[in-house]
Scaffold this active site. Structure first.
Site, PDB file in Angstrom:
ATOM      1  N   GLU A  23       0.763  -1.050  -0.112  1.00 56.31           N
ATOM      2  CA  GLU A  23      -0.077  -0.052  -0.122  1.00 56.31           C
ATOM      3  C   GLU A  23       0.751   1.189   0.072  1.00 56.31           C
ATOM      4  O   GLU A  23       1.859   1.356   0.769  1.00 56.31           O
ATOM      5  CB  GLU A  23      -0.933   0.106   1.016  1.00 56.31           C
ATOM      6  CG  GLU A  23      -1.734   1.198   1.323  1.00 56.31           C
ATOM      7  CD  GLU A  23      -2.738   1.320   2.344  1.00 56.31           C
ATOM      8  OE1 GLU A  23      -3.769   0.614   2.350  1.00 56.31           O
ATOM      9  OE2 GLU A  23      -2.260   2.119   3.393  1.00 56.31           O
ATOM     10  N   THR A  54      -4.103   4.808  -2.116  1.00 52.98           N
ATOM     11  CA  THR A  54      -4.852   5.211  -1.088  1.00 52.98           C
ATOM     12  C   THR A  54      -5.880   6.489  -1.725  1.00 52.98           C
ATOM     13  O   THR A  54      -5.032   7.213  -2.457  1.00 52.98           O
ATOM     14  CB  THR A  54      -4.646   5.460   0.329  1.00 52.98           C
ATOM     15  OG1 THR A  54      -3.732   6.734   0.391  1.00 52.98           O
ATOM     16  CG2 THR A  54      -3.718   4.424   1.032  1.00 52.98           C
ATOM     17  N   ALA A  57     -10.577  10.371   2.504  1.00 54.02           N
ATOM     18  CA  ALA A  57     -12.047  10.612   2.654  1.00 54.02           C
ATOM     19  C   ALA A  57     -12.817  11.559   1.660  1.00 54.02           C
ATOM     20  O   ALA A  57     -12.371  12.740   1.682  1.00 54.02           O
ATOM     21  CB  ALA A  57     -12.225  10.917   4.063  1.00 54.02           C
ATOM     22  N   HIS A  83      -7.720   2.810  -4.650  1.00 52.02           N
ATOM     23  CA  HIS A  83      -8.643   2.826  -3.617  1.00 52.02           C
ATOM     24  C   HIS A  83      -9.826   3.681  -3.997  1.00 52.02           C
ATOM     25  O   HIS A  83      -9.518   4.694  -4.650  1.00 52.02           O
ATOM     26  CB  HIS A  83      -8.229   3.476  -2.332  1.00 52.02           C
ATOM     27  CG  HIS A  83      -6.955   2.592  -1.465  1.00 52.02           C
ATOM     28  ND1 HIS A  83      -6.990   2.226  -0.157  1.00 52.02           N
ATOM     29  CD2 HIS A  83      -6.172   1.744  -2.162  1.00 52.02           C
ATOM     30  CE1 HIS A  83      -6.179   1.594   0.260  1.00 52.02           C
ATOM     31  NE2 HIS A  83      -5.601   1.053  -1.046  1.00 52.02           N
ATOM     32  N   ARG A 113     -15.843   1.756   2.203  1.00 53.02           N
ATOM     33  CA  ARG A 113     -16.895   2.583   2.608  1.00 53.02           C
ATOM     34  C   ARG A 113     -16.416   3.982   2.984  1.00 53.02           C
ATOM     35  O   ARG A 113     -16.876   5.105   2.562  1.00 53.02           O
ATOM     36  CB  ARG A 113     -17.700   2.012   3.649  1.00 53.02           C
ATOM     37  CG  ARG A 113     -18.847   2.886   4.312  1.00 53.02           C
ATOM     38  CD  ARG A 113     -19.223   2.661   5.540  1.00 53.02           C
ATOM     39  NE  ARG A 113     -18.308   3.042   6.546  1.00 53.02           N
ATOM     40  CZ  ARG A 113     -18.661   3.326   8.076  1.00 53.02           C
ATOM     41  NH1 ARG A 113     -19.755   2.816   8.382  1.00 53.02           N
ATOM     42  NH2 ARG A 113     -17.515   3.762   8.802  1.00 53.02           N
ATOM     43  N   TYR A 160     -12.123  -7.879   8.256  1.00 52.23           N
ATOM     44  CA  TYR A 160     -11.775  -7.350   9.658  1.00 52.23           C
ATOM     45  C   TYR A 160     -11.355  -8.732  10.568  1.00 52.23           C
ATOM     46  O   TYR A 160     -12.453  -9.225  10.732  1.00 52.23           O
ATOM     47  CB  TYR A 160     -12.985  -6.492  10.249  1.00 52.23           C
ATOM     48  CG  TYR A 160     -13.077  -5.410   9.383  1.00 52.23           C
ATOM     49  CD1 TYR A 160     -12.534  -4.081   9.841  1.00 52.23           C
ATOM     50  CD2 TYR A 160     -14.090  -5.292   8.296  1.00 52.23           C
ATOM     51  CE1 TYR A 160     -12.668  -2.979   8.951  1.00 52.23           C
ATOM     52  CE2 TYR A 160     -14.323  -4.109   7.443  1.00 52.23           C
ATOM     53  CZ  TYR A 160     -13.427  -2.897   8.000  1.00 52.23           C
ATOM     54  OH  TYR A 160     -13.567  -1.847   7.285  1.00 52.23           O
ATOM     55  N   GLN A 191      -7.799  -5.579   7.388  1.00 49.85           N
ATOM     56  CA  GLN A 191      -7.290  -4.363   8.075  1.00 49.85           C
ATOM     57  C   GLN A 191      -6.116  -4.971   8.996  1.00 49.85           C
ATOM     58  O   GLN A 191      -5.799  -6.274   9.105  1.00 49.85           O
ATOM     59  CB  GLN A 191      -8.385  -3.812   9.061  1.00 49.85           C
ATOM     60  CG  GLN A 191      -9.589  -3.146   8.233  1.00 49.85           C
ATOM     61  CD  GLN A 191      -8.990  -1.861   7.605  1.00 49.85           C
ATOM     62  OE1 GLN A 191      -8.015  -1.683   7.022  1.00 49.85           O
ATOM     63  NE2 GLN A 191      -9.872  -0.883   7.780  1.00 49.85           N
TER      64      GLN A 191
END
Length: 316
Positions: A23, A54, A57, A83, A113, A160, A191
């Site tokens: 990442e 990434t 938001a 992402h 999300r 998760y 995660q």
């Protein structure tokens, strides 16, 4: 009785190569950009299957993220996994972003999300869940399927190992993962987790519930106590207290901190691989040294790509 044909003979099991990915996040300054590109070149030499980029938001770093995706495709041998977060974005806005990614040649998207707005409000018509985003991406893909010939868009989602802070239970998290699979997700990346057994337990729960997509463990090099504590606060995942104590005891000695953090990450990665993990995703924080330390201790079975190897040698 005639001897069995080649088709009749049972196939011999051939170990599958372990997938490798990293990442990265878009740089916030010129100095950070220079450092990132040193990291990119170092990681490129390990021939990963993809690198994820990434996305802030509500698309807060939209332009810089797309710039990084473009440069990775134009100037490196790396394949970007872009992402994309959906909270705060309407279907029309997100369809525009997906089409922009596809126009730029991106064929892998990590559908997330994203963090809910701090004030709890969402624009009218905005998507609420990653499952909705997966369906939106598949819809955009279907409208352009003639462009992709025999290929398709690969869609990843989050999984998760510990209960999501907004979830009522681990079982609910698995049901959400199953819903994302049904909507068209191809694979999942976990995660961060801190205990060796957590990945295996997640996979066990998921398989019992009917999840069949690959679940790739996401492993963080624990080479910064501040970063571990910050990530724990953001994700709601409590860090291993033994690891925290060891990092705190090594504070002030950079080499010792790196040894402690790398060993902990290697233990998690080995446990996940022994539990059958199909790959390994390293959260690099745009730094290559710790990621390379982890790989050196794991000796992952990787596919041979002579053409790419020759390109790497030519570039040196």
């Amino acid at each position: 009785m005639s001897p069995p044909t080649f088709i009749d003979a049972p196939p011999r099991a051939v170990p599958a190569p372990v997938a490798l990915s990293y990442e990265l996040f878009p740089p916030r300054s010129e100095a950070a950009c220079r450092t990132l590109w040193v990291t990119i070149r170092e990681l490129e030499a390990t021939d990963p299957d993809y690198v994820s980029v990434t996305y802030g938001a509500s698309g807060s770093n939209h332009d810089t993220a797309l710039d990084l995706v473009d440069r990775l495709q134009l100037d490196t041998t790396l394949r970007p996994l872009a992402h994309l977060t959906c909270v705060g974005g309407t279907a029309e806005e997100l369809t525009g972003v997906v089409n922009e990614l596809l126009d730029r040649g991106v064929r892998g998207i990590l559908a997330l999300r994203g963090d809910a707005p701090r004030n709890g409000s969402r624009p009218s018509g905005s998507l609420r869940y990653a499952q909705d985003l997966v369906e939106l991406i598949r819809g955009a893909e279907a409208r352009r399927s003639a462009q992709f010939a025999a290929g398709k868009v690969a869609i990843g989602v989050a999984a998760y190992p510990t209960k999501h802070p907004e979830s009522p239970s681990e079982g609910h998290d698995v049901e959400v993962l199953l819903a994302k699979q049904r909507s068209g997700a191809d694979f999942a990346i976990t995660q961060v987790f801190f205990h060796a057994e957590q990945y295996g337990l997640l996979v066990h729960r998921a398989r019992r519930a009917g999840v069949t997509i690959p679940i790739v463990p996401g492993v963080m090099p624990f080479t910064s106590l501040r970063r571990v504590e910050k990530l724990s606060a953001l994700s709601g995942v409590a860090p291993d207290p033994v690891l925290v104590d060891r990092l705190r005891a090594a504070a002030g000695d950079e080499a010792a901190v790196r040894r402690v953090g790398t060993r902990a990450a290697v233990r998690l990665a080995r446990a996940a691989l022994e539990a059958g993990a199909p790959g390994l995703h390293l959260y690099t924080f745009n730094e290559h040294a710790a990621a390379l330390d982890i790989l050196a201790r794991l000796d992952l079975p990787r596919p041979s790509r002579p053409l790419l190897a020759a390109r790497h040698r030519a570039a040196v």
